[in-house]
Motif scaffolding. Structure first.
Motif, PDB file in Angstrom:
ATOM      1  N   THR A  14       0.835  -1.219   0.000  1.00 37.33           N
ATOM      2  CA  THR A  14       0.000   0.000   0.000  1.00 37.33           C
ATOM      3  C   THR A  14       0.861   1.257   0.000  1.00 37.33           C
ATOM      4  O   THR A  14       0.337   2.350  -0.008  1.00 37.33           O
ATOM      5  CB  THR A  14      -0.868   0.040   1.282  1.00 37.33           C
ATOM      6  OG1 THR A  14       0.040  -0.017   2.402  1.00 37.33           O
ATOM      7  CG2 THR A  14      -1.823  -1.128   1.350  1.00 37.33           C
ATOM      8  N   ILE A 372      -3.613  -0.134  -6.695  1.00 33.99           N
ATOM      9  CA  ILE A 372      -3.382   0.493  -5.385  1.00 33.99           C
ATOM     10  C   ILE A 372      -4.270  -0.243  -4.388  1.00 33.99           C
ATOM     11  O   ILE A 372      -5.484  -0.260  -4.545  1.00 33.99           O
ATOM     12  CB  ILE A 372      -3.773   1.991  -5.421  1.00 33.99           C
ATOM     13  CG1 ILE A 372      -2.821   2.777  -6.318  1.00 33.99           C
ATOM     14  CG2 ILE A 372      -3.775   2.578  -4.015  1.00 33.99           C
ATOM     15  CD1 ILE A 372      -3.171   4.256  -6.412  1.00 33.99           C
ATOM     16  N   PRO A 375      -5.464   1.718   1.105  1.00 34.55           N
ATOM     17  CA  PRO A 375      -4.400   2.254   1.982  1.00 34.55           C
ATOM     18  C   PRO A 375      -4.742   2.010   3.453  1.00 34.55           C
ATOM     19  O   PRO A 375      -5.901   2.182   3.862  1.00 34.55           O
ATOM     20  CB  PRO A 375      -4.400   3.749   1.661  1.00 34.55           C
ATOM     21  CG  PRO A 375      -5.043   3.881   0.334  1.00 34.55           C
ATOM     22  CD  PRO A 375      -6.037   2.756   0.245  1.00 34.55           C
ATOM     23  N   GLN A 377      -3.592   2.717   7.723  1.00 35.52           N
ATOM     24  CA  GLN A 377      -3.164   3.926   8.445  1.00 35.52           C
ATOM     25  C   GLN A 377      -2.481   3.526   9.744  1.00 35.52           C
ATOM     26  O   GLN A 377      -2.559   2.381  10.176  1.00 35.52           O
ATOM     27  CB  GLN A 377      -4.399   4.766   8.783  1.00 35.52           C
ATOM     28  CG  GLN A 377      -5.337   4.023   9.732  1.00 35.52           C
ATOM     29  CD  GLN A 377      -6.469   4.858  10.267  1.00 35.52           C
ATOM     30  OE1 GLN A 377      -6.862   5.850   9.675  1.00 35.52           O
ATOM     31  NE2 GLN A 377      -6.987   4.463  11.431  1.00 35.52           N
TER      32      GLN A 377
END
Ligand code: SDX
Length: 393
Positions: A14, A372, A375, A377
């Motif tokens: 990611t 992609i 994502p 965190q």
């Protein structure tokens, strides 16, 4: 923090994605599309040929380019209802939201080419976008100046057609200046792709949900509008206009930038990747001199720009931070000499970047390893805590 392992032992990256489309070496100032140096493509190729290269991975044969060109020419018209779409916008609207809205609306008018998993529909939506974005861009300009829209003339090249729909009038013939056509075609080549920049990453992220190509590109146009990204070419002209308007000495302006007064930046300078001169900026700077000279458009703002560049390149503040001119520093001066208003500059950037966006969107569907991932965190908020009644707060 570079990704996560999946339950079946796989790994989803990611942090960055792979791609075979464009190569940048930020330290050496190298840019190549599918292995070809930007300097050679800018000098020898055409925007349509580079569009084919980016999307299909190889330079086209004569027949392949002729077929590609013919298919695009047959799709330059907008649906008649979509032309009325522009009536709903205020005349003083910035053209970027008009263009991104019209591109998104293509999803409503061309519902037979929305499936990202059907190669034929992907090819049709590719051709429709390459053909119709110049028409949409020209109509956004005509709307802003209250002039009638011109239908495309498919006997002309893509750039000639765009210039005619932008600056032509129904009442009289219009022939674009061949020097302007050549310079604009080269500028579009320089903007055609640039790896995983903000707007291209947006196109890939939107597309990663299997959203259709039109709506993914619309997302990219919105991201491009930001003044730190594609909107910088407009911001450079506004900066030069301010310096001239205020009668500011270049060195006084540089001092304000270094002191970060009012958050002012030297727009058109600096880059997330290039820690050297942006190779595109060097080519644009030469073109600015050539085209301004040919058009007899001696522009005081070009003199200011060159003095700013000269001052910055010898100043430790910029040298230490590796801040050099980027592609946006000189392009606005050329667009202005061609007759485009400042607010159309970022639309011109979108016209150029379209084939790159399409190429990345298609690559992600053709090779899911370049997708992609969602994502992740690093959570920095509260640990678990219990609800409190409002009377106890
Ligand atoms: C494009 O990614 C791409 O490929 C984009 C693009 C493409 O083709 O898609 O190349 C197109 O977007 C080109 C960039 C256009 N934008 C501008 O010209 C706007 C002005 N430039 C900056 O906002 C900035 O340079 C960025 C956003 C482009 C890059 O920022 P960085 O590399 O992340 O640098 P930073 O913001 O971390 O700043 C580092 C230092 C800071 O100073 P200090 O805190 O260390 O004191 O450099 C300074 C910044 O203040 N700095 C600038 C500056 N850019 C960075 N100072 C003055 N003027 C500038 N332009």
């Amino acid at each position: 923090t570079t990704g996560y392992t999946t339950l079946d032992g796989g790994f989803v990256n990611t942090a960055s994605t792979s791609s075979a489309i464009t190569y940048i070496d930020g330290d050496a100032g190298i840019l190549r599309y599918r292995g070809y140096p930007i300097e050679q493509l800018a000098e020898k190729s055409s925007f349509l040929e580079v569009s084919y290269l980016l999307i299909h991975g190889e330079l086209p044969t004569t027949d392949q380019l002729a077929d590609f060109t013919h298919r695009i020419q047959r799709h330059t018209l907008l649906h008649e209802d979509l032309k009325r779409f522009f009536d709903g916008f205020p005349r003083n609207a910035h053209p970027m939201p008009v263009v991104s809205s019209a591109v998104n609306a293509l999803s409503a008018y061309y519902q037979d080419s929305l499936d990202p998993n059907d190669p034929e529909q992907v090819e049709v939506s590719t051709i429709r976008l390459l053909a119709k974005l110049p028409t949409i861009a020209a109509y956004a300009y005509k709307k802003s100046v209250g002039q009638p829209f011109l239908y495309p003339d498919n006997s002309k090249t893509l750039v000639e057609n765009f210039l005619r729909m932008t600056f032509g009038f129904p009442a009289e013939p219009y022939e674009a200046d061949p020097e302007v056509v050549k310079a604009l075609d080269m500028l579009l080549i320089l903007h055609a792709d640039h790896e995983q920049n903000c707007s291209t990453s947006t196109v890939r992220l939107v597309g990663s949900s299997n959203a259709n190509l039109f709506t993914s590109i619309s997302g990219g146009i919105n991201a491009l509008w930001g003044p730190l990204h594609g909107g910088a070419n407009q911001a450079v002209l506004e900066m030069l206009d301010d310096i001239k308007g205020q009668g500011l000495d270049v060195n006084e302006f540089i001092r304000k930038v270094k002191n970060k007064e009012d958050g002012v930046k030297l727009m058109g300078f600096g880059h997330r990747v290039y820690r050297n001169y942006d190779p595109r900026a060097a080519i644009v700077k030469k073109t600015a001199h050539d085209i301004l000279g040919k058009l007899g458009a001696q522009d005081e703002l070009l003199d200011i720009a060159m003095k700013l560049e000269e001052a910055a390149l010898t100043d430790d503040y910029f040298v230490d931070r590796k801040l050099y001119p980027n592609v946006d520093f000189y392009t606005g001066l050329i667009y202005r000499a061609m007759g485009f208003p400042t607010r159309m500059f970022t639309v011109m950037f979108a016209l150029g970047r379209l084939p790159g966006w399409i190429a990345h969107w298609r690559e992600m569907h053709e090779d899911p390893t370049t997708k992609i991932g969602r994502p992740r965190q690093i959570y920095t908020g509260h640990t678990e805590r219990n609800y409190t009644e409002v009377s106890a707060r």
